[in-house]
Structures are given as structure tokens and as C-alpha cells.
Design a protein around this motif. Structure first.
Motif, PDB file in Angstrom:
ATOM      1  N   LYS A   1     -18.870  70.102 -29.495  1.00 44.18           N
ATOM      2  CA  LYS A   1     -17.689  69.525 -30.156  1.00 44.18           C
ATOM      3  C   LYS A   1     -17.971  68.206 -30.862  1.00 44.18           C
ATOM      4  O   LYS A   1     -17.584  68.015 -32.008  1.00 44.18           O
ATOM      5  N   ASP A   2     -18.633  67.277 -30.188  1.00 45.36           N
ATOM      6  CA  ASP A   2     -18.775  65.920 -30.717  1.00 45.36           C
ATOM      7  C   ASP A   2     -19.898  65.821 -31.748  1.00 45.36           C
ATOM      8  O   ASP A   2     -20.965  66.408 -31.589  1.00 45.36           O
ATOM      9  N   CYS A   3     -19.644  65.059 -32.800  1.00 48.88           N
ATOM     10  CA  CYS A   3     -20.636  64.785 -33.838  1.00 48.88           C
ATOM     11  C   CYS A   3     -20.639  63.282 -34.106  1.00 48.88           C
ATOM     12  O   CYS A   3     -19.622  62.711 -34.509  1.00 48.88           O
ATOM     13  N   ASN A   4     -21.784  62.651 -33.878  1.00 52.67           N
ATOM     14  CA  ASN A   4     -21.883  61.196 -34.028  1.00 52.67           C
ATOM     15  C   ASN A   4     -22.689  60.789 -35.257  1.00 52.67           C
ATOM     16  O   ASN A   4     -23.188  59.665 -35.336  1.00 52.67           O
ATOM     17  N   LEU A   5     -22.820  61.688 -36.218  1.00 53.80           N
ATOM     18  CA  LEU A   5     -23.606  61.395 -37.415  1.00 53.80           C
ATOM     19  C   LEU A   5     -22.770  60.630 -38.436  1.00 53.80           C
ATOM     20  O   LEU A   5     -21.541  60.703 -38.446  1.00 53.80           O
TER      21      LEU A   5
ATOM     22  N   ILE B   1     -25.856  69.343 -44.503  1.00 53.79           N
ATOM     23  CA  ILE B   1     -25.167  70.423 -45.214  1.00 53.79           C
ATOM     24  C   ILE B   1     -25.979  70.873 -46.424  1.00 53.79           C
ATOM     25  O   ILE B   1     -26.133  72.076 -46.683  1.00 53.79           O
ATOM     26  N   ALA B   2     -26.508  69.901 -47.165  1.00 53.38           N
ATOM     27  CA  ALA B   2     -27.336  70.228 -48.329  1.00 53.38           C
ATOM     28  C   ALA B   2     -28.614  70.950 -47.906  1.00 53.38           C
ATOM     29  O   ALA B   2     -29.012  71.952 -48.521  1.00 53.38           O
ATOM     30  N   ASP B   3     -29.253  70.462 -46.855  1.00 55.71           N
ATOM     31  CA  ASP B   3     -30.485  71.092 -46.369  1.00 55.71           C
ATOM     32  C   ASP B   3     -30.248  72.543 -45.969  1.00 55.71           C
ATOM     33  O   ASP B   3     -31.119  73.403 -46.133  1.00 55.71           O
TER      34      ASP B   3
ATOM     35  N   VAL C   1     -20.394  74.854 -41.892  1.00 57.57           N
ATOM     36  CA  VAL C   1     -20.710  73.429 -41.715  1.00 57.57           C
ATOM     37  C   VAL C   1     -20.928  73.122 -40.241  1.00 57.57           C
ATOM     38  O   VAL C   1     -21.861  72.395 -39.873  1.00 57.57           O
ATOM     39  N   TYR C   2     -20.081  73.672 -39.370  1.00 58.86           N
ATOM     40  CA  TYR C   2     -20.282  73.492 -37.928  1.00 58.86           C
ATOM     41  C   TYR C   2     -21.677  73.956 -37.526  1.00 58.86           C
ATOM     42  O   TYR C   2     -22.418  73.239 -36.834  1.00 58.86           O
ATOM     43  N   GLU C   3     -22.061  75.157 -37.958  1.00 64.79           N
ATOM     44  CA  GLU C   3     -23.364  75.698 -37.564  1.00 64.79           C
ATOM     45  C   GLU C   3     -24.517  74.884 -38.152  1.00 64.79           C
ATOM     46  O   GLU C   3     -25.549  74.699 -37.497  1.00 64.79           O
ATOM     47  N   ALA C   4     -24.345  74.390 -39.374  1.00 64.54           N
ATOM     48  CA  ALA C   4     -25.402  73.607 -40.002  1.00 64.54           C
ATOM     49  C   ALA C   4     -25.607  72.269 -39.309  1.00 64.54           C
ATOM     50  O   ALA C   4     -26.737  71.853 -39.021  1.00 64.54           O
ATOM     51  N   VAL C   5     -24.495  71.578 -39.024  1.00 65.99           N
ATOM     52  CA  VAL C   5     -24.580  70.219 -38.474  1.00 65.99           C
ATOM     53  C   VAL C   5     -24.855  70.228 -36.968  1.00 65.99           C
ATOM     54  O   VAL C   5     -25.669  69.443 -36.471  1.00 65.99           O
TER      55      VAL C   5
END
Length: 443
Positions: A117-121, A130-132, A274-278
Motif C-alpha cells: 500500500k505505502d509508497c514513499n517515493l 513509470i517511464a522505465d 502504475v501500481y505494478e510498475a512502482v
């Protein structure tokens, strides 16, 4: 009262035969064909060669410019060749052919079922990931997502709008994804909010999906700043400008971008990608595709690797019916007839629609009776019959002045025309010509 956009629109039969069907992973084919131009903008540039061994997630081609997207291998195996292939447009395009050997993934990809759940980026780190990963708009437009998340100088986003409308008849890939990956989608929404520095997001869902509306309302209780907005069923509500009008009550001016009204619009499938990428380091190598039609034995929603021949999807749905007249890539309104069932699945492949010979047959075309139905239903406020005439007479200057490039190619005009005039066919040709003239003038 349910909201919708305020100009034009129609309500064709929904025919959501695959609604409620679980997402089924499709078996790997013997070979995948991965086009280098699966997105709006410059084609990607191949970084592999014949004979190279690749895994799932291996970078095959790098973005060919600012508006472009990376391409990754959807299978493990060996590069057979880099050659031309006829894609969904009917034209030959460069593609990488990979012979499948097993299903080995890049070690950097988290394939576990755990939910993160958490994203600290930071915003920059999110957009870079996302671009990568080669993420593009999965609603069909395939605009590179990292570009949308990088507004031009002087522009600032106020709200993130998630397009969970799926207004195109027959298609249910987004609906099925919402019901099975709701938590991941919500986290994807929060990541997108972080990327564009907004505190408010609205997820627009048409009212013909009450199960999705109820489910996401439950999920939204745990997320600050995310609103679920039920919308009136109206086609083409999935268009960016139409959705902004419905949600924000603002109309994007001719030639302007959504960011001019403070909005960034992303498809619900893109939010999941986006969830899966990040969170999982997973590139865009597979997507959900609806296979459907009135004569299809088993309308279904399939999880398909990019590059899989469409014929394999049709086999999984029970095969091609005997009286098939056309195979459409996409839905009946904005989709295009495919020249072959061997066309590969790409990032923008939301559905495969099989029409019978009776459904596919064009009706006799009569003279325009000046009824103005096409004008009344055009969601962009255009005069479709006038634009068709300008295209027939090759009057490109007048076509440009009358905003032919504003056409979103929704097909509402052709659908409603009592004279069966091929309005969209002509406008699409004229729009392409005028856009070419504009590009040449700017260069």
C-alpha cells in the motif's frame, strides 16, 4: 441527479455479455510479435538483436523521444528476428519476433501476491519508474503516461480524474479489473496523486456498474481525498473532455489540453499498471482484453501477454463463429476492423469484437436530408455533415477553420445518421490530412 457531459451524446445498446466474467490468464503462444510503435508518439528503438535471449520484463526497445514509451519482452525465449508486421492499423510496422521458451521473469520484478500500500517515493522517482516500465494510457489512446504526469511550465494540476467509465458497448475489461484488483487500483490512484502533487482524485464510474460503485465506495473510506462519482450512462463519456465536463463542470477549449482546466485524466487500467510498475517493478507486459460478440460462444475477459496473436484469444472464447463478417479491434463505436486474426495484442488492445455478416454489412447510403441529428449528438459541438463535405471537396483550409482536428472519432454522428452516411470515415481522413498540414507548417 447523476452527472454527465453537457454537449451531445448517445446511448447505444450496451451488450455487456462478458460482464461478471472472471479474468482468465491465457496460455502462452509459441511466438509473440511485439510492435515497436504501441503508443502515441515516436516508435521505440530496438536494443536487442536476432539471437538474443530475453526474459519477461527484459527491455526490448527504448523510447524514441520525449513522447514515446519503452517496450519490454512479455515472454522468455529467443529473438527470432526484427521485421515488419501488419498491426491493427492495417499497415506494416517494425516489430520484434520472439520464440517462446518457458516463462522466466527478470529477478527485479516482484511476482508475489502481496499487496503493497505505502509508497514513499518522490514525484520525480515515481514518474521515472513509470517511464522505465513503459506505461501508457490503457483506455485505447496509449499516450505515454510519464508525459501526462509532467505538465508544461506554468500549468498546475488541481485534480486527478480516473476514467472508470468504460462507455464503449460490449467491452468489460476495465469493469472486471476493478472488481478483482480494487485495492491495487486505489493505491495506483494515490501514487498518481503523489506524482502530480494533488490532494483530490475523482473516480468516475457509469451507473451501469453498481457493483463497482459499491465496492469502490467501501475502499475509498480508507483513502483521504478520493471521491467515487457515479455518472449517468452516456456515450462517449470516456472521452477526456467529456469526463472533465461531467466531473468538474468545466469545458476544455478547442485545441487546449485537459491540464488547462486543472485536470489530469488517467484510465483505471493505467492506475493498476502504475501500481505494478512502482510497487512491483513490473513493466507493462500484459493486459486484460475482452473477447465478445453476439455469436461468440464464450464471451470472456482474458489476461493476455503483449504480442499474442489475436487468433489465440478468439480460440479461448470458443473460436470464430461461422457467419463472422468482421473482427473489430476495440468496441463497435471507436474500434477498427482488423485485416487478419494474426494481428498481435498491443498495449492499447482493450477488446476483440466479432460481428456477424448481418451486423457488419453497410446499409445503403442516401443523400443528406439536413436533419441535424449528427450536429445534435456531436460531443465536441461540430457539424459532422459539413466536415464530411469539406473532406470530399479537399477543402483543407476550411476544414481546419471549422475545427476538424477537435473530432474525437467517437462515431456518434455515423450512428445516428438516418441516411447512413459514412460521416466518421470521411472526417477521420480529413482530420489526418489537416493534422499533417499543421505539422508541416510548424516544422
Amino acid at each position: 441527479m447523476l452527472r454527465t457531459f453537457r454537449i451531445g451524446g448517445i446511448h447505444p445498446p450496451e451488450n455487456k455479455f462478458s460482464a461478471g466474467k472472471k479474468i482468465t490468464p491465457l496460455d502462452l503462444p509459441a511466438q509473440v510479435i511485439i510492435p515497436l510503435g504501441q503508443h502515441i508518439g515516436a516508435p521505440a528503438k530496438a536494443v536487442v538483436k536476432k539471437g538474443d535471449t530475453v526474459k519477461v520484463g527484459t527491455l526490448l526497445a527504448q523510447a524514441g523521444g520525449f513522447v514515446s514509451a519503452n517496450i519490454h519482452s512479455s515472454v522468455s525465449g529467443k529473438v527470432n528476428k526484427i521485421d515488419q508486421v501488419i498491426d491493427a492499423s492495417g499497415y506494416k510496422k517494425p516489430a520484434i519476433f520472439i520464440d517462446v521458451d518457458g516463462d522466466e521473469w527478470e529477478e527485479s520484478i516482484d511476482r508475489s501476491e502481496r499487496y503493497i500500500k505505502d509508497c514513499n517515493l518522490s514525484s520525480k522517482e515515481i514518474i521515472t519508474k513509470i517511464a522505465d516500465a513503459g506505461i501508457v494510457g490503457l483506455g485505447g489512446a496509449t499516450f505515454p503516461t510519464q508525459v501526462k504526469l509532467s505538465p508544461p511550465p506554468g500549468s498546475k494540476a488541481e485534480v486527478l480524474i480516473i476514467n472508470a467509465v468504460e462507455c464503449e458497448p460490449y467491452l468489460t475489461s476495465d469493469h472486471s479489473l476493478m472488481m478483482e484488483k480494487g485495492k491495487e487500483i486505489m493505491t495506483g490512484v494515490t501514487i498518481l496523486m503523489q506524482a502530480i502533487h494533488v490532494t483530490k482524485a475523482v473516480i468516475g464510474i457509469e451507473n451501469n456498474k453498481p457493483d463497482a460503485i459499491n465496492y469502490f465506495n467501501e475502499l475509498a473510506r480508507e483513502y483521504k481525498g478520493i471521491e467515487i462519482m457515479p455518472l449517468k450512462v452516456q456515450y462517449p463519456q470516456g472521452g477526456e473532455k467529456q469526463l472533465i465536463d461531467a466531473v468538474m463542470r468545466r469545458q476544455v477549449k478547442s485545441g487546449a489540453l485537459p491540464i488547462s482546466e486543472g485536470a489530469v485524466v488517467q484510465n483505471v487500467g493505467t492506475a493498476f499498471a502504475v501500481y505494478e510498475a512502482v510497487q512491483k517493478n513490473k513493466p507493462l507486459v500484459e493486459r486484460v482484453v475482452t473477447v465478445t460478440g453476439k455469436g461468440v460462444a464464450n464471451p470472456c475477459n482474458l489476461l493476455v501477454r503483449i504480442g499474442t496473436p489475436i487468433s489465440k484469444l478468439i480460440e479461448a472464447a470458443g473460436g470464430i463463429p461461422e457467419n463472422t463478417g468482421k473482427i473489430i479491434g476495440g468496441g463497435p463505436m471507436m474500434g477498427k476492423a482488423l485485416v487478419s486474426a494474426d494481428v498481435p495484442v498491443t498495449k492499447g488492445s482493450s477488446g476483440i469484437l466479432i460481428l456477424s455478416k448481418e451486423e457488419a454489412k453497410r446499409k445503403p447510403v442516401y443523400d443528406c436530408i439536413r436533419c441535424a441529428k449528427c450536429v445534435n449528438v456531436c460531443p465536441m459541438g461540430l457539424n459532422p455533415t459539413f466536415l464530411m463535405n469539406l473532406t470530399e471537396f479537399l477543402d483543407w483550409e476550411a476544414a481546419e477553420k471549422n475545427n476538424i482536428v477537435d473530432c474525437i472519432e467517437c462515431g456518434s454522428c455515423s450512428y445516428t445518421c438516418p441516411a447512413n452516411r459514412p460521416l466518421l470515415d470521411h472526417i477521420r481522413l480529413g482530420k489526418g490530412k489537416v493534422m499533417g498540414i499543421i505539422r508541416a507548417r510548424k516544422s
